[in-house]
Design an enzyme around this catalytic site. Sequence first.
Site, PDB file in Angstrom:
ATOM      1  N   GLU B  58       0.923  -1.174  -0.038  1.00  0.00           N
ATOM      2  CA  GLU B  58      -0.003  -0.086   0.125  1.00  0.00           C
ATOM      3  C   GLU B  58       0.793   1.330   0.099  1.00  0.00           C
ATOM      4  O   GLU B  58       0.722   2.121  -0.804  1.00  0.00           O
ATOM      5  CB  GLU B  58      -1.042  -0.002   1.139  1.00  0.00           C
ATOM      6  CG  GLU B  58      -2.145  -1.187   1.200  1.00  0.00           C
ATOM      7  CD  GLU B  58      -1.625  -2.349   1.382  1.00  0.00           C
ATOM      8  OE1 GLU B  58      -0.460  -2.649   1.793  1.00  0.00           O
ATOM      9  OE2 GLU B  58      -2.549  -3.343   1.274  1.00  0.00           O
ATOM     10  N   HIS B 127     -11.352  -5.070   9.174  1.00  0.00           N
ATOM     11  CA  HIS B 127     -11.794  -4.743   7.767  1.00  0.00           C
ATOM     12  C   HIS B 127     -13.140  -3.698   8.025  1.00  0.00           C
ATOM     13  O   HIS B 127     -13.768  -3.879   7.203  1.00  0.00           O
ATOM     14  CB  HIS B 127     -12.110  -5.977   7.348  1.00  0.00           C
ATOM     15  CG  HIS B 127     -10.931  -6.528   6.552  1.00  0.00           C
ATOM     16  ND1 HIS B 127      -9.987  -7.356   7.189  1.00  0.00           N
ATOM     17  CD2 HIS B 127     -10.591  -6.682   5.360  1.00  0.00           C
ATOM     18  CE1 HIS B 127      -9.362  -7.898   6.357  1.00  0.00           C
ATOM     19  NE2 HIS B 127      -9.585  -7.562   5.181  1.00  0.00           N
TER      20      HIS B 127
END
Lengths: 325, 324
Positions: B58, B127
């Site tokens: 990322e 998440h």
Amino acid sequence: MTLYISRDHALDLLRQMIRIRRLEEKSVELYSKQKIRGFLHLYIGEEAAGVGAMRALREDDNIVATYREHGQALVRGIPAGEIMAEMYGKANGCSGGRGGSMHLFSAKRRFYGGHAIVGGGLPIAVGLALADKMKGEARVTACFFGDGATDEGEFHESLNLAALWKLPVLFLCENNQYAMGTALDRHVSDSDIVNNPPAYGIPSESVNGMDVVAVERAVHNAVESVRETSEPRFLELRTYRFRAHSMYDAELYRSKEEVEEHKKHDPIANFQERAMSDELITQSDIDTIEADVAKEIAEAIEFAERGEWEPVEDITRHIYARDLS
Amino acid sequence: MTTYRDAVRTALQTLLREDPRVFLMGEDVGRYGGPYAVSKGLLKEFGEERVRDTPLCESTFVGAGIGAALGGMRPIVEVMTVNFSLLALDQVVNNAAVMRHMSGGQFEVPIAVRMATGGGKQLAAQHSHSLENWYAHIPGIKVLAPATVQDAHDMLLAAVEDPDPVFIFEHQMLYGMEGPLDTEATPPSPWKAAIRRSGSDVSLIAYGGSVHKALTAAEKLEKERVSAEVVDLRSLRPLDRETIVASVSRTHRAVVIDEAWKTGSLASEISAILAEDAFYELDAPVVRVCTLEVPIPYAKHLEEAALPQVDRIVEAAKRSVGGG
């Protein structure tokens, strides 16, 4: 060992190294006079790495550098006065006084900054190269970083991405043997840094970073290979920092003897000696360069002293394209 | 009617078709079709150069997006979820947000970063979080939270056109939601809040997924003779203080709904704005309805208990009105 370069070439290499050395020596003085504040990371001892590398790059290539970037910025063509003014924090500095010593920028010279998050410039370099590749530009992005950056995840991620997408990045690791105060063998499991890039399929080579001619040759070969193949390459420039990490460093982590030993390989003194023994230059050439540089630095300081402070009312400029407030 | 997912895809298609500088990159945006199926079919239409599957890094692919933006491209970077985006925060905070400033205005970073946010799918504590306020804290970037199908489309177009880095938070419960989409209409400014429902007794101030819970709560409140106005913040940075203050100046009561944890949340920021700019308009204390201060649990009943729900909003609004 014979240098095999022309007199003009020798004079230019020497002049550039001396410009960096003298600019920084003067910066230390100005720091103690509190004209310059914040962090000041000196390149003294490492000049051959920056000068050799920058000379091998084309004007149109992109540069991403670290917080120890006075040398690269100066050789790239950012005027000494603008660098000095930036260190003063003046509006006529090359980043308008917003960056300081660690954040020198120049859009027209494709100098994408001094970056002060170790490893943080590598993804930026990969992205610049991606943009060039997508636009069909033949440009190379040269990314400078230190040995400490090789500890970071972004180093490994960036090598992987550049290799995977075949991007024209030249990774230039200035290995000065210390990540701030932590010696190489105390911060990496394999202190032979050139062993990393081949794991990502990137050709990798090490060069004596104290020898300006050796650096220029190695970088020239590497950068032309990147240009030709549009694939990344990696060069380790083995060098040594003679001064403290920054102005706040008591240097408890290394001995005076170690530093003195490395000073025997001073890139400027050694090059002068070799160029003189090759009869490329004379003492009077050196004197001329020193005089010219002294004048240049004096004018740079004058430029900085003359510079204006940016009005506080302008503090919200350059946050967004248009002021949101 | 179009789904929120299709609206984002339509905007991506338009951008990729019309501007050769635009490309999409992120984890599984290509062959997989996007983790939330947003980019399905785009690889086929635009090829691997412009729809790029990235390695799982990322920090580096967001950083490469920043670099590509500096290099004259208009990258759209998809980060799978806000929790993963934390790995890229260095690039966001230390590069994207400061490049213009640090260079004295010489460089700009026209990047658009999209990511899914929010809870409700039993995806547990890595998440499901809402960390939009972390981003909204940072000067130098802009933050959008489209709550409607139309905004999901329009805000992406606006983000890519914008010369500054723009972060778009798409609530994961909204991807399947249907709504009208007009691709011909001139969109309203993305930086202004919208009144989604007018009312006179209390302002329910929300963004993203919570807007729909606020609207449902407003319907329930109506049955109890409480007229609730629903303000959709839309832009989280800059915040549209004017619209927020104007609404509360009409209703004199405010309930702020935010899926983030209460401490240090955007709900806190809005409460502070009301204290600063609408103190004398308030007839009751501001109430915040936020996620309980626990990591989002997996078990359904616990997840529901943790997140702001319609009943909690109704109860808060009634408390506000009753205490007036």
